[in-house]
Design a protein around this motif. Structure first.
Motif, short mmCIF file in Angstrom:
data_model
loop_
_atom_site.label_atom_id
_atom_site.label_comp_id
_atom_site.label_asym_id
_atom_site.label_seq_id
_atom_site.Cartn_x
_atom_site.Cartn_y
_atom_site.Cartn_z
N ASP A 102 64.39 35.70 76.67
CA ASP A 102 65.22 36.71 77.32
C ASP A 102 66.56 36.14 77.75
OD1 ASP A 102 63.87 35.10 79.15
OD2 ASP A 102 63.88 36.62 80.72
N GLN A 103 66.65 34.82 77.84
CA GLN A 103 67.90 34.15 78.21
C GLN A 103 68.50 33.39 77.02
OE1 GLN A 103 66.34 31.76 81.41
NE2 GLN A 103 66.71 33.35 82.93
N ASN A 104 68.01 33.67 75.82
CA ASN A 104 68.47 32.99 74.61
C ASN A 104 68.34 31.47 74.74
OD1 ASN A 104 69.67 35.09 72.58
ND2 ASN A 104 70.42 35.73 74.60
N ASP A 105 67.28 31.05 75.41
CA ASP A 105 66.99 29.62 75.57
C ASP A 105 65.85 29.28 74.62
OD1 ASP A 105 66.39 27.05 76.30
OD2 ASP A 105 66.39 27.44 78.46
N PHE A 106 66.18 28.69 73.48
CA PHE A 106 65.21 28.44 72.42
C PHE A 106 64.79 26.98 72.34
CE2 PHE A 106 67.43 32.36 71.22
CZ PHE A 106 66.33 33.22 71.17
N ARG A 107 64.83 26.29 73.48
CA ARG A 107 64.22 24.98 73.54
C ARG A 107 62.70 25.14 73.38
NH1 ARG A 107 66.32 22.73 79.11
NH2 ARG A 107 66.32 24.97 79.59
N LEU A 108 62.09 24.20 72.68
CA LEU A 108 60.68 24.30 72.37
C LEU A 108 59.82 23.87 73.55
CD1 LEU A 108 60.76 22.75 68.78
CD2 LEU A 108 60.86 25.17 69.41
N LEU A 109 58.68 24.53 73.68
CA LEU A 109 57.70 24.14 74.67
C LEU A 109 56.58 23.34 73.99
CD1 LEU A 109 57.39 27.37 76.85
CD2 LEU A 109 58.83 25.36 77.23
N GLU A 110 55.78 22.73 74.81
CA GLU A 110 54.70 21.86 74.31
C GLU A 110 53.75 22.65 73.41
OE1 GLU A 110 51.78 18.43 76.25
OE2 GLU A 110 52.70 19.98 77.51
N PHE B 176 66.74 22.32 68.36
CA PHE B 176 66.29 21.52 69.50
C PHE B 176 65.12 20.63 69.12
CE2 PHE B 176 68.18 25.33 71.43
CZ PHE B 176 69.04 24.77 72.36
N GLN B 177 65.22 19.36 69.43
CA GLN B 177 64.09 18.45 69.35
C GLN B 177 63.30 18.57 70.65
OE1 GLN B 177 63.32 16.88 66.67
NE2 GLN B 177 61.88 15.26 67.25
N PHE B 178 61.97 18.66 70.53
CA PHE B 178 61.16 18.87 71.73
C PHE B 178 61.22 17.68 72.67
CE2 PHE B 178 57.14 17.95 73.88
CZ PHE B 178 57.13 19.01 74.78
N VAL B 179 61.47 17.98 73.94
CA VAL B 179 61.27 17.03 75.04
C VAL B 179 60.64 17.84 76.17
CG1 VAL B 179 63.16 15.45 74.47
CG2 VAL B 179 63.60 17.44 75.91
N PRO B 180 59.79 17.23 76.98
CA PRO B 180 59.20 18.00 78.09
C PRO B 180 60.30 18.58 78.98
CG PRO B 180 58.07 15.91 77.80
CD PRO B 180 59.28 15.86 76.90
N ILE B 181 60.18 19.86 79.31
CA ILE B 181 61.17 20.54 80.13
C ILE B 181 60.66 20.63 81.56
CG2 ILE B 181 62.44 22.69 80.47
CD1 ILE B 181 62.13 23.22 77.48
N PRO B 182 61.41 20.11 82.53
CA PRO B 182 60.94 20.15 83.92
C PRO B 182 60.86 21.58 84.43
CG PRO B 182 63.22 19.38 83.80
CD PRO B 182 62.73 19.48 82.39
#
Length: 529
Positions: A481-489, A523-529
């Motif tokens: 919904d915020q156009n944030d397409f960083r990958l999750l685990e 985006f390369q996956f990294v854990p997102i806080p």
């Protein structure tokens, strides 16, 4: 007697009914007179209630009026009151404007407010920055109610920014200066309000934001350079036009602060209110016209346009008309990237939600997308298009047909996704070239009706066109919904990319190394806080 009255009522005797009507009217007047009392107001006692104690009018540009904001004033007492005075602390010199109970001004006397009732006050501002002021500063004033021991105040706060304004002049006949786009089929000039950039306007710096009214045109044989950290704001129906023979260079860079984006170049509308931060269709487009050459864009965010990027320029030899890197285009009301028979190289790109199509490769062309996320999760009503559409022919309602050759369209280590079942549309007329390849790419294509799967262009077993593709998995993102397409685990596209493609683009859009086990997308996956 009862019979006679009943007869009169049934027969509609005019004189009788008229008499009854007069009698009822006299009774009602007498009753109202005995109950009615004139409204009596007492002076306010300093106990007014307010919807807020501070009205933030957000950010405005120098000499440009704000939106209208409202303050609600409450009388929570059981008495009808009269507010003796409502005024601005700076009086007539204030940069704020008020509208109280339908009247405009900066000071008001004896404003009535009934018991348990409320009053709206509407507030606007326009402020001119002087040479002695900073480029950005807070402008404040107080809205004062009553005087003496009953005085109450509400603070007014506005962030004012100086800016560079680019706008068409007004001609002697009252019309606006315009630029020539070309000729129509009948030879008539096609013009749009705008101005051709002068020599001293061909470098946008990060010192002040730029505000553009109408279309700013880059002249033929000239280059518009935009420095890292620059902010460009477009008024309604405005945009940037890179003419035939002209060039656009956007020289953004990676930012250390992911919130401030200090080195990102940002193109957006000129309405800075938070509630409009994600409103699509606020301005026109960045139009790279046919004949424009050597255009390069790096670390640019384009948002809230009608068409984010309209690219008509073809290519000569192996040189693309446009090279896109590390950038985001999203929230266009129509199309994020509309390429018409053009040549584009795109790396580490994010094309997010759009009201129609996110990426449209129209009438053929030559395209290479590497580590690109194309994901259309439009949630503002009906969406007519897909995440990605490629065609080599269109037919207008008039019956006129246009065709082009799709020399190549290659997607490597990329994502084609969205909220619809079918996020890929391939339209081949069977006559012109239509060459494409999806290599190590995720595709959302759930053809539950079976009507499209039989077409040759959707033969996902054909490795000459679909090599190591993944279909119809659930990809978890940080926030669609915020156009944030960083990958999750646990995203199924983690680590399945082609290493050879990753070596071409060894760092992701945030500067993270991806050469060991590349993920699909920007985006390369990294854990997102």
């Amino acid at each position: 007697m009862k019979k006679n009255i009943f007869y009169l009522l049934r027969s509609g005797s005019h004189s009788f009914l008229q008499g009854i009507g007069m009698l009822l009217l006299l009774v009602m007047i007498s009753f109202w007179s005995s109950c009615r009392k004139d409204f009596e107001y007492v002076q306010s006692n300093g106990r007014l209630g307010f919807s807020t104690d501070t009205v933030f009018l957000d950010t405005v540009f120098n000499n440009i009026g704000s939106s209208t904001y409202s303050l609600k004033v409450y009388n929570r007492s059981d008495d009808d009151i009269e507010i003796p005075n409502i005024r601005l602390a700076q009086g007539s010199e204030s940069g704020y404007r008020l509208n109280v109970d339908g009247a405009a001004g900066k000071e008001f006397q004896n404003i009535p407010l009934l018991a348990k009732d409320s009053l709206f006050i509407f507030i606007e501002t326009t402020f001119a920055i002087s040479q002695n002021d900073a480029l950005t500063f807070l402008y404040t004033d107080d809205l004062i109610f009553d005087t003496g021991p009953n005085e109450q105040t509400v603070s007014l706060v506005t962030l004012v920014q100086d800016a560079v304004f680019i706008f068409p002049r007004t001609n002697a006949d009252g019309t606006k200066e315009s630029i020539l786009l070309g000729l129509d089929a009948e030879g008539n000039q096609l013009r749009v309000e705008g101005v051709e950039l002068a020599a001293d306007q061909l470098n946008f710096t990060n010192e002040k934001p730029y505000v553009i009214y109408g279309y700013a045109a880059v002249p033929e044989n000239e280059t518009l350079e935009i420095d890292a950290g620059a902010r460009v704001h477009f008024h309604q129906n405005s945009g940037l036009w890179v003419q035939n023979g002209a060039t656009l260079k956007v020289n953004g860079a990676i930012s250390r602060d992911t919130l401030l984006l200090e080195n990102e170049v940002i193109f957006e509308g000129d309405r800075l209110e938070p509630e409009l931060a994600d409103t699509p269709g606020q301005w026109g487009t960045v139009w790279i016209a046919n004949g424009s050459t050597d255009n390069e864009i790096d670390h640019l965010t384009i948002k809230n346009a009608t068409v984010g990027l309209l690219v008509e320029s073809g290519a000569t030899g192996d040189t693309p008309a446009l090279t896109l890197r590390n950038s985001k285009v999203y929230n266009a009301s129509s199309v994020n990237l509309w390429a018409r028979n053009s040549a584009i190289v795109a790396e580490n790109m994010v094309f997010g939600s759009a009201g129609n199509i996110s990426v449209y490769c129209n009438l053929g062309g030559n395209y290479r997308f590497t580590h690109t996320t194309i994901a259309n999760y439009w949630s503002r009503g009906f969406r007519g298009g897909e995440a990605l559409r490629i065609d080599n022919e269109i037919e207008l309602a008039s019956g006129e047909r246009f065709t082009g050759n799709l020399v190549n369209a290659t997607f490597e280590n990329s994502i084609i996704d969205g909220s619809s079942l079918l996020e890929l549309a391939l339209i081949d007329n069977g006559q012109n070239d239509f060459n494409f390849l999806f290599d190590h790419t995720y595709i959302r294509f759930d053809d539950i009706s079976g009507q499209l799967s039989g077409l040759p262009v959707y033969d996902f077993e054909n490795t000459a066109r679909y090599n190591s593709v993944l279909l119809n998995e659930n990809i978890p993102y940080k926030g669609t919904d915020q156009n944030d397409f960083r990958l999750l685990e646990n995203a199924p596209i983690i680590g399945i990319g082609s290493t050879s493609a990753a070596l071409i683009v060894p760092f992701d859009i945030l500067g993270i190394d991806r050469t060991t086990a590349p993920d699909l997308g920007a985006f390369q996956f990294v854990p997102i806080p």
